[in-house]
Design an enzyme around this catalytic site. Structure first.
Site: not given
Ligand SMILES: CCCCCCC/C=C/C(=O)SCCNC(=O)CCNC(=O)[C@H](O)C(C)(C)COP(=O)(O)OP(=O)(O)OC[C@H]1O[C@@H](n2cnc3c(N)ncnc32)[C@H](O)[C@@H]1OP(=O)(O)O
Ligand SMILES: Cc1cc2nc3c(=O)[nH]c(=O)nc-3n(C[C@H](O)[C@H](O)[C@H](O)COP(=O)(O)OP(=O)(O)OC[C@H]3O[C@@H](n4cnc5c(N)ncnc54)[C@H](O)[C@@H]3O)c2cc1C
Length: 642
Positions: A162, A363, A405
């Site tokens: 963003g 979620s 997130e």
């Molecule tokens: C009003 C509007 C406001 C708008 C604002 C919008 C702003 C948006 C910003 C964004 O979207 S920023 C980008 C956000 N991206 C994500 O959230 C990505 C999602 N993916 C993840 O968080 C990670 O990749 C994952 C799904 C947690 C997996 O991570 P990873 O592959 O590194 O780990 P795993 O092998 O699955 O797990 C290992 C182990 O680690 C534990 N763990 C994972 N995350 C955390 C944490 N944050 N804190 C503590 N522990 C964590 C996980 O539970 C596993 O534990 P065990 O089961 O092995 O014990």
């Molecule tokens: C409004 C908005 C603001 C954002 N702002 C930011 C920002 O400021 N900074 C930033 O870095 N990012 C930002 N993002 C990105 C956002 O964090 C990602 O889009 C989000 O984390 C989802 O990841 P993806 O797009 O790779 O989805 P994908 O992972 O490609 O998801 C596609 C489908 O695959 C499934 N899937 C993927 N992996 C698995 C798995 N392991 N097991 C089961 N199902 C799975 C999902 O459930 C979904 O149905 C923003 C997104 C939006 C929409």
């Protein structure tokens, strides 16, 4: 009630004072309705107001109070975002949690004074969820003591952050750190993107906006590529991880500590979702108490549509959810702040619990908020579909929370990992090791629910029923998973084959937490009238939610068919009880008309006059004959007439 919603009398009063001040400052009002503006106009308008706010903020709020700042932003800038949205939501939190004291002293004051604008750049075109496979690299050059940031191919472009596209000049960039050919995984780096004087992208940087989105269009979500772009070694955020000049890597106390900015947003976004749900419901409920359509008794005049049971059923359970999310959100933020404090002093023992809780809540809350807002829109009939209601914009912004997130399914699976580990403890007779949030998994439940037999049990019997279904589903899904592995299935394959069942367990566990948070809050309330109104809402909540998940309790006979009838009757009873309070329960959130931005849901209730005035001000009505008519339609009709 406002004090309950916002946390204290003082907070509620401050919100009112802030709204009143803003009402007196026309320069902070939208210069015309946002739906009548182009995206560029909206961004310009938002930047205009943001600049005034930066100057005058101190006259309106205490700038050191995040709750006051949040309210100010909601009122003036609104939910469609602003050119600095990510600066406050992620950039500053990332620096605060992950930069060393020395780094904070260098960057934080500048960020807080708004000398620089920052964002959080993690997601890429090819990967968002799977952080391990991000492709941007930060390779350490020992000779110059610099990291070289690079985008090896198109899928490695940062995509989505963003305010990255046009507004930010700095970012916390997440990249795979490579030292002496060894990959240490994703790490956060402070990166300057644009020249501070000209705002032009710096050499080696490709950057821009990703285009319009479903909503949230004032935010310039962007793309970013690096061509061997160099930053000093000391730009790695070094509170927890360190790289010394000779390339020695000092690992953090917890492998996932660098994920803290994400956990921050997951914890704080619950309140934001509750506010968006309550806003949509406020609009729909006010309108429903003005709109008259049809008769219930043919001998009587037309009724307000809010009198229909179907309308109440559509709206009131979501009112209960909005309160429940607000209360659960407040508890979660407290827990987050506590864990953050502990983390900063090196204690990482609570991180797993917080991660599990916030993953589930993020979620369930975003999904149910989306459902509730869409029902609110439909409850307004045709006028709900008009941008005059503003509900579609609220929906578009809120529903983004299901994706950002961490995509919801993925985050539910994160909670499921925690639940499966907890189930393993139960199965191996180690229930005493269970954390407080899952202690119920180790408690033996009664053979059947007693909800209809002990009606004055507070809400204990309901909580026990939620605990029973959550425990049963968790153990069932865990059994399925362990069973597949015992049959020789690889862990990851077994996990995938159970993932629908695992996510069901995660949802039930989270819904239990939300119910418990609501019960805890109601039990704390001293004011008898507030307690009564919220107790009615809680009754509706527990019965509606239980009905929604009843199949889990019916399948093992924990609930009987007659108990289901009892629950259903309770839902109908409490819909009727809540009806007289419905509008007040939403007006108690004290959203101003400025903040709601809805023509349909204004406090004055003059729906039809307001709608007509709005329609007349549509840009299309500036002239009686549009050029699309003179240029195309008129000649077409004339030709047809010949
Ligand atoms: C009003 C509007 C406001 C708008 C604002 C919008 C702003 C948006 C910003 C964004 O979207 S920023 C980008 C956000 N991206 C994500 O959230 C990505 C999602 N993916 C993840 O968080 C990670 O990749 C994952 C799904 C947690 C997996 O991570 P990873 O592959 O590194 O780990 P795993 O092998 O699955 O797990 C290992 C182990 O680690 C534990 N763990 C994972 N995350 C955390 C944490 N944050 N804190 C503590 N522990 C964590 C996980 O539970 C596993 O534990 P065990 O089961 O092995 O014990
Ligand atoms: C409004 C908005 C603001 C954002 N702002 C930011 C920002 O400021 N900074 C930033 O870095 N990012 C930002 N993002 C990105 C956002 O964090 C990602 O889009 C989000 O984390 C989802 O990841 P993806 O797009 O790779 O989805 P994908 O992972 O490609 O998801 C596609 C489908 O695959 C499934 N899937 C993927 N992996 C698995 C798995 N392991 N097991 C089961 N199902 C799975 C999902 O459930 C979904 O149905 C923003 C997104 C939006 C929409």
């Amino acid at each position: 009630m406002a004090a309950q919603i916002w946390g204290s009398e003082k907070r509620a009063r401050r919100r009112r004072e802030i709204s009143a001040k803003i009402a007196q400052m026309p320069e902070l009002h939208d210069s015309k309705p946002l739906p009548f503006m182009t995206r560029e106009e909206k961004i310009m308008e938002s930047a205009r107001k943001l600049t005034i706010l930066t100057e005058k903020m101190g006259q309106i709020i205490d700038p050191t109070d995040p709750a006051e700042l949040y309210h100010l932003n909601n009122e003036v800038l609104g939910l469609e975002g602003n050119p600095m949205a990510l600066h406050g939501v992620m950039f500053i939190p990332a620096l605060s949690a992950q930069a060393s004291d020395e780094q904070q002293a260098k960057w934080l004051p500048r960020a807080l004074r708004r000398e620089i604008i920052g964002t959080y750049a993690q997601t890429e075109l090819g990967h968002g969820t799977n952080l391990q496979n991000l492709e941007t690299t930060a390779t350490y050059d020992l000779a110059t003591q610099e990291f070289v940031l690079h985008t090896p191919q198109i899928t490695a472009l940062k995509w989505w952050p963003g305010n990255l596209g046009k507004s930010s000049n700095y970012a916390v960039v997440v990249a795979h750190m490579i030292i002496k050919a060894k990959n240490y995984g994703p790490h956060p780096f402070m990166v300057q993107l644009r020249d501070e004087k000209t705002h032009e992208p710096l050499p080696g940087i490709t950057i821009g906006d990703i285009g319009p989105k479903m909503a949230y269009n004032i935010v310039d979500n962007g793309f970013l590529g690096f061509n061997k772009y160099r930053i000093p070694r000391t730009n790695l955020l070094m509170r927890h991880t360190k790289v010394e000049a000779d390339g020695t890597y000092i690992k953090p106390p917890h492998a996932k500590i660098n994920y803290s900015a994400m956990v921050h947003v997951r914890a704080y976004m619950l309140t934001g979702q509750a506010i968006m749900l309550a806003s949509a419901l406020n609009i729909a409920t006010r309108y429903s108490s003005v709109r008259r359509q049809g008769q219930i008794d043919k001998s009587q005049p037309e009724v307000k549509v809010l009198e229909y049971q179907t309308q109440q059923h559509r709206l009131f359970p979501s009112i209960a959810r909005a309160y429940a999310f607000q209360f659960a959100g407040a508890e979660t933020v407290k827990l987050y702040e506590h864990v953050l404090k502990e983390m900063k002093s090196g204690n990482v023992s609570l991180m797993a619990d917080l991660h599990a809780l916030t993953s589930g809540l993020k979620s369930v809350v975003t999904y149910q908020t989306g459902e509730g807002i869409e029902q609110a829109r439909m409850a307004c009939g045709g006028h709900g579909y008009s941008m005059a209601s503003y509900i579609s914009e609220i929906y578009g912004v809120a529903i983004g929370g299901c994706t950002y997130e961490g995509e919801n399914m993925v985050m539910l699976l994160q909670l499921a990992r925690y639940l499966v580990k907890s189930a393993a403890l139960v199965k191996s007779g180690q229930s005493s090791k269970l954390g407080p949030l899952v202690a119920y998994l180790g408690v033996k439940s009664e053979p059947t629910s007693l909800i209809d037999r002990i009606p004055n049990s507070g809400f204990t019997e309901y909580v026990k029923t939620f605990q029973h279904v959550s425990k049963r589903q968790t153990l069932k899904a865990a059994d399925m998973f362990f069973g597949l592995m015992e049959k020789g299935e690889k862990r990851e394959i077994a996990w995938n084959k159970c993932s629908v069942e695992l996510n069901r367990a995660s949802r039930l566990h989270t819904r239990l937490f939300i119910v418990e948070a609501f019960v805890r809050r109601v039990n704390e309330i001293a004011d008898i009238r507030i307690k009564e109104a919220l107790t009615d809402l809680l009754h509706l909540h527990v019965n509606y939610e239980l009905l929604d998940i009843a199949s889990y309790a019916l399948e093992d006979g924990f609930l009987s068919a007659s108990q289901l009838d009892y629950i259903r009757d309770q839902v109908y009873l409490y819909l009727g009880k809540i009806r007289p309070n419905a509008v007040s329960l939403l007006d108690s959130w004290e959203f101003s008309d400025i903040e709601l931005r809805s023509v349909l849901g204004r406090r004055d209730g003059n729906v039809y006059e307001n709608l007509f005035k709005w329609a007349k001000s549509s840009p299309l009505n500036k002239t009686d004959v549009l050029s699309s008519v003179t240029q195309y339609l008129k000649p077409m009709m004339e030709k047809a007439r010949l």
